[in-house]
Write a protein that holds these residues in place. Structure first.
Motif, PDB file in Angstrom:
ATOM      1  N   GLY A  19       0.787  -1.223   0.000  1.00  0.00           N
ATOM      2  CA  GLY A  19       0.000   0.000   0.000  1.00  0.00           C
ATOM      3  C   GLY A  19       0.822   1.277   0.000  1.00  0.00           C
ATOM      4  N   CYS A  20       2.107   1.206  -0.393  1.00  0.00           N
ATOM      5  CA  CYS A  20       2.941   2.406  -0.443  1.00  0.00           C
ATOM      6  C   CYS A  20       2.681   3.183  -1.726  1.00  0.00           C
ATOM      7  CB  CYS A  20       4.420   2.043  -0.376  1.00  0.00           C
ATOM      8  SG  CYS A  20       4.874   1.072   1.068  1.00  0.00           S
ATOM      9  N   LEU A  21       2.739   4.496  -1.632  1.00  0.00           N
ATOM     10  CA  LEU A  21       2.519   5.348  -2.800  1.00  0.00           C
ATOM     11  C   LEU A  21       3.809   5.670  -3.541  1.00  0.00           C
ATOM     12  CD1 LEU A  21      -0.091   7.898  -1.395  1.00  0.00           C
ATOM     13  CD2 LEU A  21      -0.504   5.803  -2.696  1.00  0.00           C
ATOM     14  N   ASP A  22       4.959   5.430  -2.915  1.00  0.00           N
ATOM     15  CA  ASP A  22       6.228   5.698  -3.581  1.00  0.00           C
ATOM     16  C   ASP A  22       7.359   5.157  -2.719  1.00  0.00           C
ATOM     17  OD1 ASP A  22       7.795   6.542  -5.655  1.00  0.00           O
ATOM     18  OD2 ASP A  22       7.413   8.690  -5.403  1.00  0.00           O
ATOM     19  N   TYR A  23       8.543   5.043  -3.332  1.00  0.00           N
ATOM     20  CA  TYR A  23       9.711   4.616  -2.557  1.00  0.00           C
ATOM     21  C   TYR A  23      10.981   5.105  -3.232  1.00  0.00           C
ATOM     22  CZ  TYR A  23      11.544   1.128  -5.839  1.00  0.00           C
ATOM     23  OH  TYR A  23      12.124   0.528  -6.930  1.00  0.00           O
ATOM     24  N   GLN A  24      12.049   5.190  -2.452  1.00  0.00           N
ATOM     25  CA  GLN A  24      13.378   5.512  -2.969  1.00  0.00           C
ATOM     26  C   GLN A  24      14.423   4.856  -2.084  1.00  0.00           C
ATOM     27  OE1 GLN A  24      14.887   9.682  -2.916  1.00  0.00           O
ATOM     28  NE2 GLN A  24      15.101   9.422  -5.129  1.00  0.00           N
ATOM     29  N   ILE A  25      15.543   4.457  -2.695  1.00  0.00           N
ATOM     30  CA  ILE A  25      16.627   3.769  -1.994  1.00  0.00           C
ATOM     31  C   ILE A  25      17.849   4.689  -1.957  1.00  0.00           C
ATOM     32  CG2 ILE A  25      18.168   1.763  -2.019  1.00  0.00           C
ATOM     33  CD1 ILE A  25      15.969   0.402  -3.825  1.00  0.00           C
TER      34      ILE A  25
ATOM     35  N   PRO B  54       9.697  10.920  -1.767  1.00  0.00           N
ATOM     36  CA  PRO B  54      10.930  11.103  -2.531  1.00  0.00           C
ATOM     37  C   PRO B  54      10.862  12.259  -3.527  1.00  0.00           C
ATOM     38  CG  PRO B  54      10.219   8.804  -2.534  1.00  0.00           C
ATOM     39  CD  PRO B  54       9.088   9.610  -2.004  1.00  0.00           C
ATOM     40  N   GLY B  55       9.653  12.717  -3.851  1.00  0.00           N
ATOM     41  CA  GLY B  55       9.520  13.789  -4.818  1.00  0.00           C
ATOM     42  C   GLY B  55       9.385  13.281  -6.238  1.00  0.00           C
ATOM     43  N   PRO B  56       9.318  14.187  -7.228  1.00  0.00           N
ATOM     44  CA  PRO B  56       8.993  13.799  -8.608  1.00  0.00           C
ATOM     45  C   PRO B  56      10.075  13.014  -9.327  1.00  0.00           C
ATOM     46  CG  PRO B  56       9.503  16.147  -8.491  1.00  0.00           C
ATOM     47  CD  PRO B  56       9.427  15.654  -7.075  1.00  0.00           C
ATOM     48  N   ILE B  57      11.292  12.936  -8.775  1.00  0.00           N
ATOM     49  CA  ILE B  57      12.344  12.237  -9.506  1.00  0.00           C
ATOM     50  C   ILE B  57      12.011  10.764  -9.732  1.00  0.00           C
ATOM     51  CG2 ILE B  57      13.748  11.548  -7.505  1.00  0.00           C
ATOM     52  CD1 ILE B  57      16.214  12.422  -9.281  1.00  0.00           C
TER      53      ILE B  57
END
Length: 473
Positions: A377-383, A433-436
């Motif tokens: 159910g996450c809307l976004d992610y970044q590592i 994380p923003g639009p990137i």
């Protein structure tokens, strides 16, 4: 309708429809397939030597006798074609002038010179026949008259035309909407999704998550307030964990529907058994050593892991010979239960997108699958990748929570998974994380999803930052 005005195209459509119907039904044995591929290989090599300035020079040492005797097992006598070849050759790679194509496409050009990708009727009919045959049963489980949205990266990309044509073949209505277009935007796209309503959507994983973020910000619940039954996702790296996560966000089936490129067109497509399967009637596939030229052998489980090399087996505007895709894949021969008797393919990331973590080389696909395994159910992610004071590589995962909120119950297991499988410490934080992260299809998974503090910025990083800045305005 154009086929009524082009009898040759109409005849080709009927021929390919019959071929694919028979192939999917299991009526092509190995001998028939090999004979077909051998015949088509000879035709294509003859065709490009005569019509493409690039291949006329590249294959100049090949004699007519060698071409007429060429077999599928003899491909290694032919040189590879690379992305850099396409960038340098430009229109010289073509086997027909653009005036003989029905449409002009090109690559996005975000990380290098854009390359021309025009398509003739033959190109489109060959590729769309694969998708029509493979998608028929995938989409039929949700009804025979759906309204399906198509969201693609640019107007010069094949996405809208390809999926629009395939949906028309299968009797589904289509709404082409480009949320990043200033004349459409996310608000209008979400309004169309609700009002029509859309029951299916072709888009990238990044777009599926961006739409969900905008929906939540507008006060909607993606599961409750929309009618999506299926998300047909393509254009970016897609691990099973990411697919499950997107499916849970929307309350819909999320499928990896296509592995393709602007340059080489359709290479594998979703089938009803859940696999992404190759299209051996229109392409020949090799799996080679990523840093070399030799074919890889199957491992103990029958899986070939390496860089994908493809040869198109149809004539058109730009057939490619032994094209090194730069993509790492896992290819497995079909078992008796396969709904289409073609090898299953997993695209596990570009060769250059691999990460070395504490001495271990990790594919993007496996890293994403591992880190998202415990979360839903996450809307976004970044590592983020960094090193501690002792020089140990460490990972940080930033998750943007969806309407279902807290993921604290999964944190301990996620950290233990990473330690056990990668011998690497992991921390998990909440944030946007923003639009990137929306730039993956335009640039690369690594540039969009990974902040590697150990490495210098690359052209991919710069391109992703530029696109993200424009989208944030």
């Amino acid at each position: 309708m154009f086929t009524e005005y082009d009898p040759e195209a109409g005849a080709l459509t009927r021929e390919l429809r019959d071929h694919f119907d028979a192939f999917v039904a299991g009526e092509w044995d190995a001998a028939r397939l090999k004979a077909h591929q051998t015949r088509r290989l000879r035709q294509v090599v003859t065709y490009v030597r005569a019509k493409s300035p690039f291949y006329r020079e590249r294959l100049a040492d090949l004699t007519d006798d060698e071409v007429s005797a060429l077999g599928i097992d003899d491909l290694r006598i032919l040189p590879f074609t690379t992305k850099e070849d396409l960038r340098k050759a430009q229109l010289d790679i073509l086997s027909l002038p653009v005036s003989q194509a029905w449409i002009f496409y090109e690559t996005t050009g975000t990380t290098g010179v854009a390359t021309p990708c025009p398509r003739t009727n033959s190109d489109s009919i060959h590729n769309n026949s694969v998708l029509t045959a493979y998608y028929r049963d995938v989409l039929a489980r949700y009804g025979h008259h759906q309204v399906i949205g198509v969201s693609g990266p640019t107007e010069l990309h094949a996405t809208g035309d390809t999926f629009g044509d395939v949906c028309r073949n299968l009797g589904h209505g289509v709404a082409k909407m480009w949320p990043h277009s200033p004349l459409v935007g996310f608000d209008r796209a979400l309004e169309l999704m609700r009002s029509l309503p859309l029951t299916g959507l072709f888009c990238t994983p990044g777009m599926a998550m961006s739409l969900a973020q905008k929906a939540v910000a507008a006060g909607f619940d993606p599961k409750r307030d929309f009618s999506l039954d299926i998300l047909m996702l393509t254009g970016e790296l897609m691990s099973p964990s990411l697919l499950r996560n997107i499916g849970q966000v929307w309350g819909a089936e999320a499928r990896n529907c296509l592995y393709a490129s602007q340059e080489a067109s359709v290479l594998a497509a979703a089938t009803a058994d859940g696999a992404l399967r190759t299209a051996p009637l229109i392409n020949h596939y090799e799996v080679i050593e990523p840093e070399g030229t030799e074919p890889v052998a199957p491992d103990a489980d029958g899986v070939r892991c390496g860089e994908l090399v493809v040869t198109n087996l149809y004539t058109g505007a730009k057939p490619l010979i032994r094209y090194r895709t730069g993509d790492l894949v896992r290819m497995t021969d079909p078992d008796p239960e396969a709904t289409v008797p073609a090898p299953a393919l997993e695209a596990v990331g570009r060769v250059r997108d691999r990460l070395r973590l504490n001495g271990r080389l990790v594919d993007g696909y496996d890293l994403e699958d591992l880190l998202l395994r415990r979360f839903r159910g996450c809307l976004d992610y970044q590592i983020t990748v960094d090193q501690d004071a002792l020089g140990t590589d460490i990972l940080s995962l930033t998750l943007q929570a969806g309407p279902e909120g807290d993921h604290s119950d999964a944190l301990e297991d996620a950290v233990e998974d990473c330690r056990r499988e990668l011998d690497t410490p992991l921390t998990v934080t909440s944030g946007s994380p923003g639009p990137i992260t929306s730039t993956g299809a335009m640039v690369s998974w690594k540039a969009a999803r990974v902040v590697d503090l150990r490495a210098e910025s690359s052209i991919e990083n710069t391109s992703a930052e530029r696109i993200a800045a424009a989208r944030a305005r």
